[in-house]
Scaffold this motif. Sequence first.
Motif, PDB file in Angstrom:
ATOM      1  N   THR A 168       0.841  -1.206   0.000  1.00  0.00           N
ATOM      2  CA  THR A 168       0.000   0.000   0.000  1.00  0.00           C
ATOM      3  C   THR A 168       0.870   1.248   0.000  1.00  0.00           C
ATOM      4  O   THR A 168       0.596   2.208  -0.734  1.00  0.00           O
ATOM      5  N   ASP A 169       1.917   1.246   0.814  1.00  0.00           N
ATOM      6  CA  ASP A 169       2.864   2.372   0.818  1.00  0.00           C
ATOM      7  C   ASP A 169       3.448   2.587  -0.580  1.00  0.00           C
ATOM      8  O   ASP A 169       3.603   3.724  -1.040  1.00  0.00           O
ATOM      9  N   TYR A 170       3.772   1.480  -1.240  1.00  0.00           N
ATOM     10  CA  TYR A 170       4.347   1.575  -2.577  1.00  0.00           C
ATOM     11  C   TYR A 170       3.374   2.239  -3.550  1.00  0.00           C
ATOM     12  O   TYR A 170       3.766   3.130  -4.317  1.00  0.00           O
ATOM     13  N   LEU A 171       2.113   1.840  -3.507  1.00  0.00           N
ATOM     14  CA  LEU A 171       1.115   2.444  -4.395  1.00  0.00           C
ATOM     15  C   LEU A 171       0.939   3.929  -4.088  1.00  0.00           C
ATOM     16  O   LEU A 171       0.809   4.752  -5.010  1.00  0.00           O
ATOM     17  N   ILE A 179      -7.421   3.550  -3.656  1.00  0.00           N
ATOM     18  CA  ILE A 179      -6.871   2.198  -3.667  1.00  0.00           C
ATOM     19  C   ILE A 179      -7.901   1.217  -3.105  1.00  0.00           C
ATOM     20  O   ILE A 179      -8.423   1.415  -2.001  1.00  0.00           O
ATOM     21  N   GLY A 180      -8.197   0.172  -3.875  1.00  0.00           N
ATOM     22  CA  GLY A 180      -9.132  -0.855  -3.439  1.00  0.00           C
ATOM     23  C   GLY A 180      -8.419  -2.073  -2.890  1.00  0.00           C
ATOM     24  O   GLY A 180      -7.195  -2.221  -3.031  1.00  0.00           O
ATOM     25  N   PHE A 181      -9.193  -2.956  -2.259  1.00  0.00           N
ATOM     26  CA  PHE A 181      -8.610  -4.169  -1.667  1.00  0.00           C
ATOM     27  C   PHE A 181      -9.590  -5.322  -1.828  1.00  0.00           C
ATOM     28  O   PHE A 181     -10.779  -5.190  -1.517  1.00  0.00           O
ATOM     29  N   ILE A 182      -9.091  -6.478  -2.298  1.00  0.00           N
ATOM     30  CA  ILE A 182      -9.917  -7.683  -2.429  1.00  0.00           C
ATOM     31  C   ILE A 182      -9.637  -8.597  -1.251  1.00  0.00           C
ATOM     32  O   ILE A 182      -8.538  -9.139  -1.106  1.00  0.00           O
ATOM     33  N   ILE A 214     -13.787  -1.951  -1.231  1.00  0.00           N
ATOM     34  CA  ILE A 214     -13.443  -3.160  -0.495  1.00  0.00           C
ATOM     35  C   ILE A 214     -14.298  -4.297  -1.040  1.00  0.00           C
ATOM     36  O   ILE A 214     -15.526  -4.274  -0.929  1.00  0.00           O
ATOM     37  N   PHE A 215     -13.657  -5.286  -1.637  1.00  0.00           N
ATOM     38  CA  PHE A 215     -14.354  -6.350  -2.361  1.00  0.00           C
ATOM     39  C   PHE A 215     -14.153  -7.699  -1.652  1.00  0.00           C
ATOM     40  O   PHE A 215     -13.079  -7.976  -1.124  1.00  0.00           O
ATOM     41  N   ALA A 243      -6.015   1.847  -8.292  1.00  0.00           N
ATOM     42  CA  ALA A 243      -5.211   0.653  -8.006  1.00  0.00           C
ATOM     43  C   ALA A 243      -6.031  -0.297  -7.140  1.00  0.00           C
ATOM     44  O   ALA A 243      -6.861   0.137  -6.341  1.00  0.00           O
ATOM     45  N   ILE A 244      -5.778  -1.600  -7.313  1.00  0.00           N
ATOM     46  CA  ILE A 244      -6.448  -2.622  -6.520  1.00  0.00           C
ATOM     47  C   ILE A 244      -5.393  -3.577  -5.975  1.00  0.00           C
ATOM     48  O   ILE A 244      -4.526  -4.049  -6.717  1.00  0.00           O
TER      49      ILE A 244
END
Length: 338
Positions: A168-171, A179-182, A214-215, A243-244
């Motif tokens: 996440t820091d990198y993105l 930024i999304g998250f699966i 959030i998926f 970004a995801i």
Amino acid sequence: MTNKRSTIKDIARKANVSIATVSNVLNDIDVVKPKTRQHVLQIASQLNYVPNLRAKQLQSGQTKMIGFFCNSISGPYFNPLAESIAKIAEENGYGINILLSNDQSMLRRNILGDLVDGIIGFEDLITDKELQLIRTNRIKAVFIDRIIQDETIGSVVFDSYQKGKEVTDYLIQQGHQKIGFILGKDDIYDSNERFRGYKTAMEKANLKVNPNYIFKGEFELEPAFQVIEQFLTTTARKDYPTAIIAGNDLSAIGAYRAIKQQKIRIPEEISLVSFDGFDLDSPHRPNLTGIHNPIVEQAKFAVEHLIAMIHNQTPGKVQTIEGHFVVGETVQQRAEER
């Protein structure tokens, strides 16, 4: 006509030696002359002798088998993990009994039925009831995907929180703010820890965690594909995340297919990162950016630690294995947007 199974008595009779001599040869006890040893082995081969493993197990009190309990042995994580566990166990003189089932009664029968000397298992299969049985009966166990430590219980996990924060820091450093998250399945250690690292990084950067991003991907390809496809087809492009982060590699593959199906460019429109044992050289997609976890190292610790506990050489302990950040082709730097 019934084929009678050959015994060591048959070998002794035909080889014209004592039963004790045959036993010493078959058990590799070095007290027999080389010529006699070769003769006994030749007779055993002619008679198609197969040792009675059950009898040996009763004598030694061990099955020389390890139970590996999981939901699947397919995919870019489970397949190499299962293969590595089997290979490393064999190198240490053990076989693997793989149980693919969600049936808790079957699981309990395998744990308590003296079918294996110890178990390697995943969090979603071992409920509190099974865990209590393992503790009460002093079953030797190593858990993958759960931090737990007891005299007869150890665990091996990846540094998922730190790596969730790192990707996440990198993105964020690349200019991404939406930024999304699966997610994976509920109450799975790696999923929870990676998501916790993501939230920590977002909060530290004063970025909002958008609940629409959030998926629920279940750590599986098809659910991840469906949830991302539904989002993309019901949401305006201006409201897409840039970004995801996929909680594991199967989720990343599912997301990748859904994104490409909608003719959305990766990484120009949506960047994608992943975790676990993804194949960076796959011809079906660009090399993924993300955390590549050393699956063989995880398997090696799990098997060797379990065997050490089986032989009462060590109490259970926790091992955290560090993943490696790999820069692939699925992240693009963006201009900051406020």
